[in-house]
Design a protein around this motif. Structure first.
Motif, PDB file in Angstrom:
ATOM      1  N   GLU A  26       0.847  -1.190   0.000  1.00  0.00           N
ATOM      2  CA  GLU A  26       0.000   0.000   0.000  1.00  0.00           C
ATOM      3  C   GLU A  26       0.885   1.244   0.000  1.00  0.00           C
ATOM      4  N   ARG A  27       0.410   2.270  -0.700  1.00  0.00           N
ATOM      5  CA  ARG A  27       1.119   3.544  -0.705  1.00  0.00           C
ATOM      6  C   ARG A  27       0.120   4.695  -0.655  1.00  0.00           C
ATOM      7  N   GLU A  28       0.380   5.648   0.232  1.00  0.00           N
ATOM      8  CA  GLU A  28      -0.325   6.925   0.218  1.00  0.00           C
ATOM      9  C   GLU A  28       0.562   7.902  -0.546  1.00  0.00           C
ATOM     10  N   VAL A  29      -0.009   8.590  -1.528  1.00  0.00           N
ATOM     11  CA  VAL A  29       0.793   9.412  -2.442  1.00  0.00           C
ATOM     12  C   VAL A  29       0.312  10.853  -2.398  1.00  0.00           C
ATOM     13  N   GLU A  30       1.259  11.767  -2.253  1.00  0.00           N
ATOM     14  CA  GLU A  30       0.931  13.196  -2.244  1.00  0.00           C
ATOM     15  C   GLU A  30       0.812  13.702  -3.681  1.00  0.00           C
ATOM     16  N   ALA A  31      -0.214  13.210  -4.368  1.00  0.00           N
ATOM     17  CA  ALA A  31      -0.423  13.575  -5.768  1.00  0.00           C
ATOM     18  C   ALA A  31      -1.876  13.303  -6.117  1.00  0.00           C
ATOM     19  N   PRO A  32      -2.409  14.020  -7.102  1.00  0.00           N
ATOM     20  CA  PRO A  32      -3.780  13.750  -7.543  1.00  0.00           C
ATOM     21  C   PRO A  32      -3.923  12.324  -8.078  1.00  0.00           C
ATOM     22  N   GLU A 119      -5.390  -1.337  -7.088  1.00  0.00           N
ATOM     23  CA  GLU A 119      -6.619  -0.591  -6.809  1.00  0.00           C
ATOM     24  C   GLU A 119      -6.249   0.848  -6.459  1.00  0.00           C
ATOM     25  N   PHE A 120      -6.968   1.800  -7.066  1.00  0.00           N
ATOM     26  CA  PHE A 120      -6.678   3.218  -6.902  1.00  0.00           C
ATOM     27  C   PHE A 120      -7.856   3.935  -6.256  1.00  0.00           C
ATOM     28  N   SER A 121      -7.539   4.896  -5.416  1.00  0.00           N
ATOM     29  CA  SER A 121      -8.575   5.748  -4.831  1.00  0.00           C
ATOM     30  C   SER A 121      -7.929   7.076  -4.469  1.00  0.00           C
ATOM     31  N   GLY A 122      -8.761   8.101  -4.227  1.00  0.00           N
ATOM     32  CA  GLY A 122      -8.207   9.378  -3.824  1.00  0.00           C
ATOM     33  C   GLY A 122      -8.942  10.559  -4.404  1.00  0.00           C
ATOM     34  N   THR A 123      -8.297  11.704  -4.337  1.00  0.00           N
ATOM     35  CA  THR A 123      -8.895  12.964  -4.757  1.00  0.00           C
ATOM     36  C   THR A 123      -7.873  13.719  -5.613  1.00  0.00           C
ATOM     37  N   GLU A 124      -8.155  14.978  -5.882  1.00  0.00           N
ATOM     38  CA  GLU A 124      -7.210  15.809  -6.617  1.00  0.00           C
ATOM     39  C   GLU A 124      -6.091  16.340  -5.730  1.00  0.00           C
ATOM     40  N   ALA A 125      -6.083  15.951  -4.458  1.00  0.00           N
ATOM     41  CA  ALA A 125      -5.019  16.383  -3.556  1.00  0.00           C
ATOM     42  C   ALA A 125      -4.136  15.225  -3.102  1.00  0.00           C
ATOM     43  N   ARG A 126      -4.730  14.054  -2.921  1.00  0.00           N
ATOM     44  CA  ARG A 126      -4.002  12.929  -2.344  1.00  0.00           C
ATOM     45  C   ARG A 126      -4.614  11.640  -2.877  1.00  0.00           C
ATOM     46  N   SER A 127      -3.787  10.619  -3.076  1.00  0.00           N
ATOM     47  CA  SER A 127      -4.291   9.371  -3.633  1.00  0.00           C
ATOM     48  C   SER A 127      -3.672   8.171  -2.921  1.00  0.00           C
ATOM     49  N   ARG A 128      -4.240   7.019  -3.204  1.00  0.00           N
ATOM     50  CA  ARG A 128      -3.813   5.790  -2.534  1.00  0.00           C
ATOM     51  C   ARG A 128      -3.762   4.652  -3.542  1.00  0.00           C
ATOM     52  N   LEU A 129      -2.752   3.807  -3.412  1.00  0.00           N
ATOM     53  CA  LEU A 129      -2.585   2.644  -4.276  1.00  0.00           C
ATOM     54  C   LEU A 129      -2.446   1.402  -3.409  1.00  0.00           C
ATOM     55  N   ALA A 130      -3.227   0.376  -3.715  1.00  0.00           N
ATOM     56  CA  ALA A 130      -3.124  -0.917  -3.038  1.00  0.00           C
ATOM     57  C   ALA A 130      -2.861  -1.977  -4.100  1.00  0.00           C
ATOM     58  N   VAL A 131      -1.780  -2.716  -3.941  1.00  0.00           N
ATOM     59  CA  VAL A 131      -1.351  -3.701  -4.934  1.00  0.00           C
ATOM     60  C   VAL A 131      -1.330  -5.084  -4.301  1.00  0.00           C
TER      61      VAL A 131
END
Length: 306
Positions: A26-32, A119-131
């Motif tokens: 899992e990764r929390e990403v500081e990107a849209p 799997e991707f989720s998030g907003t235009e400020a922050r996003s999340r990736l689960a692999v």
């Protein structure tokens, strides 16, 4: 994603080796979310973050990111045999989910096969990736190598996504018309650039391996030297190129453009991975997103789209 070329290293304590394994990351990403998706799927962006460590070079032999398409890369380490990774895309639901198979081989012998679900989720400020990686080791235990390779690769991905800029516009014109306006040495300089800007070309060759050396001139007369080097040209589908600060200057971004046709309209996606976070922030600061949208607007008007 290419596994670490040293599969015997990096196994977490208490994890038993075996032929089959299910790995999760899992990764929390500081990107849209849009930037994360492009960084994950666009070949030009994948080439930036694919190498798990600095001593590894990943060379892309083929890349076709669509359902049924495949990506082939070679993972090179000095003094070691190349590791070949073949990825086949089984599902692509933009900004939601991707599924691909992956086969890793060395000297023609398959080392592992895996099913990779993202799997991707998030907003235009922050996003999340689960692999999720469902791994089958064929020649030897590859679990530790996969775990180390994915951890490193996803860390690289997060950094790339955080300095990725994505612009998109639906142009009400056939894809052939949009492509021809972009990839024509006579027409590209006539519309390229934000409102009020013009282009003065020194030389232009819009083929793979070609380049466009030009000055972009602002309404107040300020001259901005530019140099585009084209790495890939896939007719009516996508292009990839490097942006340099002036002729043969330092690279400030890896860029790509894709062209997707649906119902007689063309969705143009322009992506850029800036070389550093500072350059990305500077570009945002001077209004690169708004100026880029103006450029795509000029393209739409050039092809007669409303």
């Amino acid at each position: 994603m290419t596994a670490n070329p040293e599969p015997g290293h990096g196994q977490a304590p208490g994890q038993a080796g075996g032929r089959f394994a299910t790995l999760t990351f899992e990764r929390e990403v500081e990107a849209p979310l849009s930037a994360l998706w492009q960084a994950w799927t666009a070949p030009a962006a994948r080439a930036v973050w694919a190498a798990p460590t600095p001593d590894v070079v990943v060379a892309f032999v083929d890349a076709d990111t669509r359902v049924g398409g495949r990506e082939v890369s070679l993972c090179k380490v000095e003094g070691e045999p190349d590791i070949r990774c073949e990825c086949g895309w089984l599902e692509l639901r933009p900004a939601e989910r991707s599924v691909n198979y992956e086969v890793v081989s060395t000297a023609g012998v398959a080392q592992s096969a895996a099913l990779v679900t993202a799997e991707f989720s998030g907003t235009e400020a922050r996003s999340r990736l689960a692999v999720t990686v469902q791994l089958s080791s064929l020649a030897k235990d590859m679990e530790a190598g996969y775990r180390q390779g994915f951890e490193a690769g996803l860390g690289n991905l997060a950094g790339v996504a955080a300095r990725t800029m994505v612009l998109q516009r639906v142009i009400r014109a056939p894809r052939a018309a949009v492509w021809n306006a972009w990839m024509n040495a006579e027409t590209l300089p006539r519309w390229w650039g934000p409102d009020g800007f013009s282009c003065r070309t020194k030389r232009i060759d819009l083929t793979a391996g070609g380049e466009w050396v030009f000055d972009m001139i602002a309404p107040d007369g300020t001259v901005f030297p530019n140099h585009h080097r084209y790495g890939e040209v896939r007719p009516q589908e996508r292009i990839a190129y490097a942006l340099l600060w002036g002729e043969n200057g330092p690279k400030h971004a890896d860029a790509w453009a894709t062209f997707e046709e649906q119902d007689g309209a063309t969705t143009v996606t322009l992506g850029m991975v800036f070389s550093t976070e500072a350059e990305f922030q500077a570009a945002k600061g001077f209004g690169a997103i708004e100026l880029g949208q103006q450029t795509l607007g000029k393209l739409a008007r050039f092809v007669g789209a409303p």
